[in-house]
Scaffold this motif. Structure first.
Motif, mmCIF file in Angstrom:
data_model
loop_
_atom_site.group_PDB
_atom_site.id
_atom_site.type_symbol
_atom_site.label_atom_id
_atom_site.label_comp_id
_atom_site.label_asym_id
_atom_site.label_seq_id
_atom_site.Cartn_x
_atom_site.Cartn_y
_atom_site.Cartn_z
ATOM 1 N N LYS A 1 0.828 -1.201 0.000
ATOM 2 C CA LYS A 1 0.000 0.000 0.000
ATOM 3 C C LYS A 1 0.865 1.256 0.000
ATOM 4 O O LYS A 1 0.582 2.230 -0.707
ATOM 5 C CB LYS A 1 -0.924 -0.003 1.226
ATOM 6 C CG LYS A 1 -1.903 1.158 1.244
ATOM 7 C CD LYS A 1 -2.881 1.049 2.399
ATOM 8 C CE LYS A 1 -3.880 2.194 2.369
ATOM 9 N NZ LYS A 1 -4.859 2.106 3.485
ATOM 10 N N LYS A 2 1.943 1.259 0.791
ATOM 11 C CA LYS A 2 2.853 2.405 0.821
ATOM 12 C C LYS A 2 3.515 2.607 -0.541
ATOM 13 O O LYS A 2 3.703 3.736 -0.995
ATOM 14 C CB LYS A 2 3.917 2.204 1.898
ATOM 15 C CG LYS A 2 3.382 2.266 3.322
ATOM 16 C CD LYS A 2 4.488 2.011 4.334
ATOM 17 C CE LYS A 2 3.953 2.051 5.761
ATOM 18 N NZ LYS A 2 5.012 1.748 6.750
ATOM 19 N N LEU A 3 3.868 1.504 -1.173
ATOM 20 C CA LEU A 3 4.479 1.579 -2.495
ATOM 21 C C LEU A 3 3.506 2.177 -3.502
ATOM 22 O O LEU A 3 3.886 3.012 -4.342
ATOM 23 C CB LEU A 3 4.896 0.171 -2.946
ATOM 24 C CG LEU A 3 5.643 0.051 -4.273
ATOM 25 C CD1 LEU A 3 6.973 0.790 -4.220
ATOM 26 C CD2 LEU A 3 5.872 -1.417 -4.615
ATOM 27 N N MET A 4 2.242 1.792 -3.415
ATOM 28 C CA MET A 4 1.229 2.315 -4.315
ATOM 29 C C MET A 4 1.038 3.813 -4.102
ATOM 30 O O MET A 4 0.891 4.582 -5.063
ATOM 31 C CB MET A 4 -0.092 1.589 -4.090
ATOM 32 C CG MET A 4 -1.096 1.759 -5.211
ATOM 33 S SD MET A 4 -0.663 0.806 -6.679
ATOM 34 C CE MET A 4 -0.948 -0.857 -6.091
ATOM 35 N N GLU A 5 1.054 4.250 -2.855
ATOM 36 C CA GLU A 5 0.893 5.674 -2.549
ATOM 37 C C GLU A 5 2.045 6.499 -3.106
ATOM 38 O O GLU A 5 1.862 7.646 -3.512
ATOM 39 C CB GLU A 5 0.788 5.868 -1.039
ATOM 40 C CG GLU A 5 -0.506 5.321 -0.445
ATOM 41 C CD GLU A 5 -0.513 5.377 1.074
ATOM 42 O OE1 GLU A 5 0.560 5.665 1.661
ATOM 43 O OE2 GLU A 5 -1.578 5.116 1.662
ATOM 44 N N ARG A 6 3.224 5.915 -3.131
ATOM 45 C CA ARG A 6 4.372 6.625 -3.685
ATOM 46 C C ARG A 6 4.330 6.645 -5.216
ATOM 47 O O ARG A 6 4.705 7.640 -5.846
ATOM 48 C CB ARG A 6 5.664 5.961 -3.220
ATOM 49 C CG ARG A 6 6.909 6.625 -3.790
ATOM 50 C CD ARG A 6 8.169 5.878 -3.412
ATOM 51 N NE ARG A 6 9.319 6.433 -4.081
ATOM 52 C CZ ARG A 6 10.523 5.877 -4.102
ATOM 53 N NH1 ARG A 6 10.733 4.737 -3.458
ATOM 54 N NH2 ARG A 6 11.520 6.445 -4.754
ATOM 55 N N PHE A 7 3.854 5.566 -5.791
ATOM 56 C CA PHE A 7 3.901 5.413 -7.236
ATOM 57 C C PHE A 7 2.830 6.231 -7.946
ATOM 58 O O PHE A 7 3.070 6.821 -9.003
ATOM 59 C CB PHE A 7 3.756 3.932 -7.587
ATOM 60 C CG PHE A 7 4.029 3.610 -9.016
ATOM 61 C CD1 PHE A 7 5.291 3.782 -9.553
ATOM 62 C CD2 PHE A 7 3.025 3.120 -9.842
ATOM 63 C CE1 PHE A 7 5.559 3.477 -10.884
ATOM 64 C CE2 PHE A 7 3.277 2.810 -11.161
ATOM 65 C CZ PHE A 7 4.544 2.991 -11.680
ATOM 66 N N LEU A 8 1.629 6.271 -7.370
ATOM 67 C CA LEU A 8 0.522 7.003 -7.977
ATOM 68 C C LEU A 8 0.454 8.411 -7.422
ATOM 69 O O LEU A 8 0.734 8.641 -6.248
ATOM 70 C CB LEU A 8 -0.807 6.292 -7.737
ATOM 71 C CG LEU A 8 -1.201 5.213 -8.752
ATOM 72 C CD1 LEU A 8 -0.250 4.041 -8.697
ATOM 73 C CD2 LEU A 8 -2.623 4.735 -8.497
ATOM 74 N N ASN A 9 0.047 9.343 -8.272
ATOM 75 C CA ASN A 9 -0.048 10.755 -7.885
ATOM 76 C C ASN A 9 -1.324 11.334 -8.469
ATOM 77 O O ASN A 9 -1.721 10.988 -9.592
ATOM 78 C CB ASN A 9 1.177 11.517 -8.398
ATOM 79 C CG ASN A 9 1.261 12.916 -7.830
ATOM 80 O OD1 ASN A 9 0.470 13.787 -8.175
ATOM 81 N ND2 ASN A 9 2.220 13.133 -6.948
ATOM 82 N N THR A 10 -1.966 12.211 -7.719
ATOM 83 C CA THR A 10 -3.224 12.795 -8.177
ATOM 84 C C THR A 10 -3.053 13.640 -9.441
ATOM 85 O O THR A 10 -4.029 13.942 -10.123
ATOM 86 C CB THR A 10 -3.838 13.685 -7.081
ATOM 87 O OG1 THR A 10 -2.886 14.684 -6.684
ATOM 88 C CG2 THR A 10 -4.238 12.853 -5.873
ATOM 89 N N GLU A 11 -1.825 14.011 -9.769
ATOM 90 C CA GLU A 11 -1.573 14.802 -10.971
ATOM 91 C C GLU A 11 -1.216 13.934 -12.176
ATOM 92 O O GLU A 11 -0.936 14.452 -13.259
ATOM 93 C CB GLU A 11 -0.446 15.803 -10.703
ATOM 94 C CG GLU A 11 -0.786 16.826 -9.626
ATOM 95 C CD GLU A 11 0.345 17.804 -9.377
ATOM 96 O OE1 GLU A 11 1.411 17.644 -10.021
ATOM 97 O OE2 GLU A 11 0.168 18.723 -8.567
ATOM 98 N N ASP A 12 -1.225 12.619 -11.996
ATOM 99 C CA ASP A 12 -0.876 11.724 -13.096
ATOM 100 C C ASP A 12 -1.880 11.839 -14.242
ATOM 101 O O ASP A 12 -3.088 12.007 -14.021
ATOM 102 C CB ASP A 12 -0.860 10.268 -12.615
ATOM 103 C CG ASP A 12 0.350 9.963 -11.744
ATOM 104 O OD1 ASP A 12 1.284 10.782 -11.720
ATOM 105 O OD2 ASP A 12 0.344 8.904 -11.083
ATOM 106 N N VAL A 13 -1.356 11.727 -15.445
ATOM 107 C CA VAL A 13 -2.183 11.650 -16.657
ATOM 108 C C VAL A 13 -1.667 10.486 -17.498
ATOM 109 O O VAL A 13 -0.479 10.431 -17.822
ATOM 110 C CB VAL A 13 -2.124 12.951 -17.485
ATOM 111 C CG1 VAL A 13 -2.940 12.792 -18.769
ATOM 112 C CG2 VAL A 13 -2.626 14.134 -16.673
#
Length: 318
Positions: free
Chosen positions: A83-95
């Motif tokens: 879960k921590k890895l996912m939080e680091r990998f994904l970002n709300t600004e991703d497109v």
């Protein structure tokens, strides 16, 4: 030429994919990729490519280190590592600039699978979907829910998901990066008329496929082997972008013939995963498969069984 890319699951072997994709980017081939389909750990690779985050993906692989499977299990279970890895990998600004398709499986009320499409601006459901699509209940730090249902790794039913690209995108050719030496595309995929090239990337490292070996030295070596193999393959296939589709097909045929004997002599864990897929496929195909569009204005496409032979589209927000 619109190129479709398929990235299979493989747990720690995803490091090979990171290296191969870095090679494709350096050779300028990623600009030809118009659609991606991926399963399990391949979903991280596909997301990184579509979001322009291959650098971050490689950095994460370089930082991962576990001395043993026990250490890995403790981190995953008691420190919520995934879960921590996912939080680091994904970002709300991703497109996501390239559409991504990936399978996810549900346990209740019946075991079933659906494909999901990720594209465009980031939305919150992506993180829950990805967490569920790469996890096995009780093996990945607890039970993960998506849309209120218990999920597990989509690779269990379709670890090399070619189908979504044939059904929804129809690229000029499909490139598959996997770890199953004996893999052969289903006959109906070949009858589509779309050329399919498949490569077992671990051939670059003499088929070393220890799925749970997360030692830093091993992961570094896999990325480098994947990169070196990727440079060689893409140079021969595309010749710096000079080759047309016919030339690419001819080069892929030569490469496959050169590797056939080595691949046939290698039987590993991935072979059993593929056999599990083949066992599940007739069962899954009898039910109404779905393609859920996880975008701002998504919809659900229900693919009816072969007997009904029709497609129904329902408008639904994700």
């Amino acid at each position: 030429m619109k190129l479709g890319l398929v990235l299979s699951g493989g747990i720690a072997k995803g490091a090979y994919q990171a290296g191969f994709l870095r090679a494709m980017e350096e050779e300028g081939i990623t600009s030809r990729i118009g659609c991606i389909s991926c399963a399990s750990i391949g979903l991280f690779s596909g997301y990184a490519l579509s979001a322009g985050k291959l650098g971050l993906l490689c950095d994460i692989w370089k930082e991962i280190h576990f001395d043993s499977t026990v250490d890995l299990a403790c981190e995953v279970w008691f420190k919520r590592y995934l879960k921590k890895l996912m939080e680091r990998f994904l970002n709300t600004e991703d497109v996501l600039h390239i559409p991504i398709y990936a399978p996810i499986c549900y346990i209740l009320p019946l075991i079933r699978m659906e494909y999901c499409k990720l594209y465009g601006q980031y939305i919150r459901s992506w993180s829950k979907f990805m967490l569920g699509a790469v996890s096995y209940p009780f093996l990945s730090g607890g039970v993960h829910l998506f849309r209120g249902q218990v999920t597990f790794d989509g690779g269990a039913m379709d670890n090399i998901p070619v189908f979504p690209l044939l059904e929804f995108e129809q690229p000029d050719a499909i490139l598959i990066l996997h770890f199953e030496s004996g893999y052969r595309p289903r006959r109906k995929y070949l009858l589509s008329g779309i050329p399919i090239f498949d490569y077992d990337i671990s051939i670059s490292d003499r088929y070393r496929k220890h799925s749970f070996d997360f030692h830093s030295d091993t992961l570094h070596a896999r990325m480098e082997r994947g990169y070196e193999y990727g440079i060689r393959i893409t140079k021969e296939l595309f010749r710096g972008g000079e080759n047309d589709l016919e030339a690419v097909c001819a080069a892929a045929k030569r490469q496959h013939e050169e590797e056939t004997d080595k691949r046939l002599d290698s039987v590993t864990f991935e072979t059993w995963v593929q056999r599990l897929n083949e066992l599940f496929y007739p069962y899954v195909s009898q039910f109404k498969l779905k393609m859920r569009d996880l975008s701002l204005h998504g919809r659900v496409t229900r693919l009816r069984s072969k007997k009904e032979g029709k497609k129904i589209v329902d408008q639904e927000m994700p």
